[in-house]
Each structure stands twice: as structure tokens, then as C-alpha cells.
Design a protein around this motif. Structure first.
Motif, PDB file in Angstrom:
ATOM      1  N   LEU A  55       0.912  -1.187   0.005  1.00 31.62           N
ATOM      2  CA  LEU A  55      -0.139  -0.181   0.049  1.00 31.62           C
ATOM      3  C   LEU A  55       0.782   1.456  -0.159  1.00 31.62           C
ATOM      4  N   GLN A  69       1.207   4.053  -3.110  1.00 28.44           N
ATOM      5  CA  GLN A  69       0.968   5.686  -2.556  1.00 28.44           C
ATOM      6  C   GLN A  69       2.017   6.439  -3.205  1.00 28.44           C
ATOM      7  N   SER A 104      -7.398   3.295   0.254  1.00 26.39           N
ATOM      8  CA  SER A 104      -6.066   3.280  -0.664  1.00 26.39           C
ATOM      9  C   SER A 104      -6.625   4.243  -1.946  1.00 26.39           C
TER      10      SER A 104
END
Length: 326
Positions: free
Chosen positions: A175, A179, A211
């Protein structure tokens, strides 16, 4: 020689890697001539019973089955940290449970050393996992089908992870990297190994919901070969593994691999993978088109020694040796 391959194969157990590995092995062995091999038979009268799990079904069957009982160690104590909510309790059971079998098959040199340290008197054999290279291979049709399935354009770059959604598998780094790289699509295929008992279940669900748009969680997909064929890069940020099938499957499909630098990956897959220690290194590898092309050129060739036909023959030889000396 009569053999029985046995694994937990109900409820969520059927989605765990050891079940897939057992099925892959069984399907290959039954294509070989002159071998009487059963799948998940509850009968007791076999020369060899090869277990691939030690859940309630397998342990119950082991208690009354005849013949030599061997277990492939798809799991060792250090893998449970960050994966199972009650890992300390479960890890304490390993010596007792593994010690009830007659023979242990280890799948990597590091796991073999761990088992021998835990049970120095246990007879062990090293046989790696195998991959069906006829099934996992590049396929432009499957590439297009997967991208249509998840709604991603053909020119977009897809970084694929196939794993259980747990901290040990590196989902937080997945994750974070997504990003850091909003121009690239990150796809995670897989679910929770132990449902709500999986470590950090609620936290992971919350982070998934927040997310970015470049992150896709598919759950389980109809055909996993589509996912590999549809990917440009395979990313495995696991902190602890033995010999995950997903790496063999990705490499067999000709997908370059970026994976965490852990002992198993370095010792088994180091020559065919880009290994990172810090998340910034992973980002650099994913941006390095020249190095990715080089790895793509050697990935499928690397899996030739792990062809499931060869691995199945090694298992048959081990069955025969154990049954003859029993």
C-alpha cells in the motif's frame, strides 16, 4: 505401492497454498504410469500417506492410517509471526505435531535447516516445489482478458501481488509503494487465510478502503493464470516465506519479479529476481526498465529445473524408498 496424498481441502483451507501445491503434485503423479495414488482418501490401508497440512482433518486421518506417514513442511514456526493471531501458541505445537510423522519433506535449504534444528532425529528429504510450466506461460489473450476484467488499459503498467492479505506478506509495504507510485496500477489477488482471525484484519480492511485509485484488490479470481499473464511486474514484499508457488508461477509466465531480500528468496530465487531491502529500492527496481527487461528474458528459463514433471518423479522415488525400507 499404494500412496495417498492428503490435505485440508474444505472451507477457506482450499485457498491456502499447500492445498494448491498438493493438487498440482497429485495431478502430475497420476499421469505417470504404474502408480496407484489416491487423493484425500479416508481409507487407512496405504503404503504411503503424504500429508500437506496438519489441520484437524489431516491429524485425525494420521491417527488411524497405516503405512509410512510423511509431511511436506509448507509451514515452519517463523512463518506464523505476522500471519496468525495466536502465533506463539501455535509455534509451540510444531515440534510435537511434526514429531508424530515418520518423515518430513523440506522444500528449501533454509527450511530444511530449521526442521533439522527443531527435530534433529527426524528423517528429512529436500524436494522443492514444482510448477506446471505448460499451464503458467505467457499468453496475450489472457493478458487482455485480465485487464478487461479489472478495467485497466493495455498500455498501463500493472504491478501484481498474489498473496494472503496479512502483515507477513507485506501488505502495508504494498500500500505504501502504491501511494508512492500513483502512475502505476497495483493489483493484489488473494484474501485472508484465516478470515477474521487473520492478523490485523480490521486494520487492513480500513487501509484498503482508504487506498488510492491506482490500487485494486480483486479477492480470488476465476483463473489465476490470467492475472500473471496480465501483469508487467510481480511484486512480493513478504517478510518470511519458504518457497511460495506464486514466485514460480510468475517466473514461469515470464514476468520479472521484484521481491524482498530474505534468505529463501536470496538462496533459491536470487538469480532470477530483483531483491530489495528498503521500499525505496523496490520503487527504483520498478522504474528500471532496462533491468526489468533483462529479468524478463531469464525468468521462464529459470523455472525449468522446477518443472512439475521432474518434481513428481522425485516424489515417486521418495515414496518407493520409504515404502521399501518400512
Amino acid at each position: 505401492m499404494r500412496a495417498n496424498i492428503f490435505v485440508e481441502d474444505i472451507f477457506f483451507f482450499k485457498y491456502i497454498g499447500c492445498s494448491t501445491l498438493a493438487k498440482t503434485l497429485y495431478r502430475q503423479i497420476i499421469t505417470l504410469d504404474h502408480h496407484d495414488v489416491s487423493w484425500n482418501s479416508y481409507n487407512a490401508d496405504f503404503d504411503i500417506v503424504h500429508y500437506h497440512s496438519f489441520g484437524p482433518m489431516a491429524l485425525t486421518h494420521r491417527s488411524y492410517s497405516k503405512g509410512v506417514k510423511l509431511l511436506t513442511a509448507h509451514s515452519t514456526p517463523r512463518l506464523n509471526d505476522g500471519n496468525v493471531a495466536f502465533s506463539t501458541f501455535i509455534n509451540n505445537q510444531y515440534p510435537k505435531i511434526y514429531g508424530k510423522f515418520d518423515h518430513i519433506i523440506a522444500i528449501t535449504p533454509p527450511s530444511l535447516r530449521e526442521i533439522q534444528a527443531m527435530l534433529p532425529d527426524m528423517e528429512t528429504t529436500l524436494i522443492p516445489n514444482g510448477v506446471n510450466r505448460d499451464k503458467f506461460k505467457p499468453d496475450e489473450g489472457k493478458r487482455r482478458r485480465f485487464r478487461e476484467y479489472i478495467g485497466v488499459h493495455d498500455h498501463d503498467t500493472i504491478v501484481l501481488t498474489v498473496a494472503q492479505e496479512t502483515p507477513r506478506k507485506g501488505i502495508y509495504d504494498f500500500l505504501k509503494l502504491a501511494q508512492m507510485m500513483p502512475d502505476i496500477t497495483f493489483v493484489w489477488v488473494g484474501g485472508y487465510p484465516y478470515s477474521v482471525l487473520s492478523k490485523d484484519y480490521a486494520k487492513i480492511e480500513m487501509m484498503k478502503r482508504s487506498s488510492g485509485k491506482n490500487v485494486i484488490f480483486t479477492g480470488f479470481v476465476p483463473d489465476i493464470t490470467d492475472a500473471y499473464a496480465g501483469a508487467d511486474i510481480f511484486f512480493l514484499p513478504s517478510y518470511a516465506e519458504i518457497m511460495p508457488m506464486v514466485l514460480l508461477e510468475a517466473l514461469s509466465t515470464g514476468v520479472p519479479v521484484v521481491a524482498r531480500d530474505i534468505p529463501e528468496f536470496r538462496e533459491v530465487f536470487g538469480g532470477a529476481s530483483l531483491l530489495f531491502s528498503e521500499i525505496n529500492e523496490a520503487e527504483a527496481f520498478i522504474r528500471d526498465e532496462v533491468e526489468l527487461r533483462r529479468m524478463k528474458g531469464i525468468s521462464r528459463k529459470f523455472t525449468k529445473p522446477f518443472d512439475i514433471r521432474r518434481i513428481a518423479e522425485e516424489h515417486i522415488k521418495t515414496y518407493q524408498r520409504l515404502s521399501e525400507t518400512a
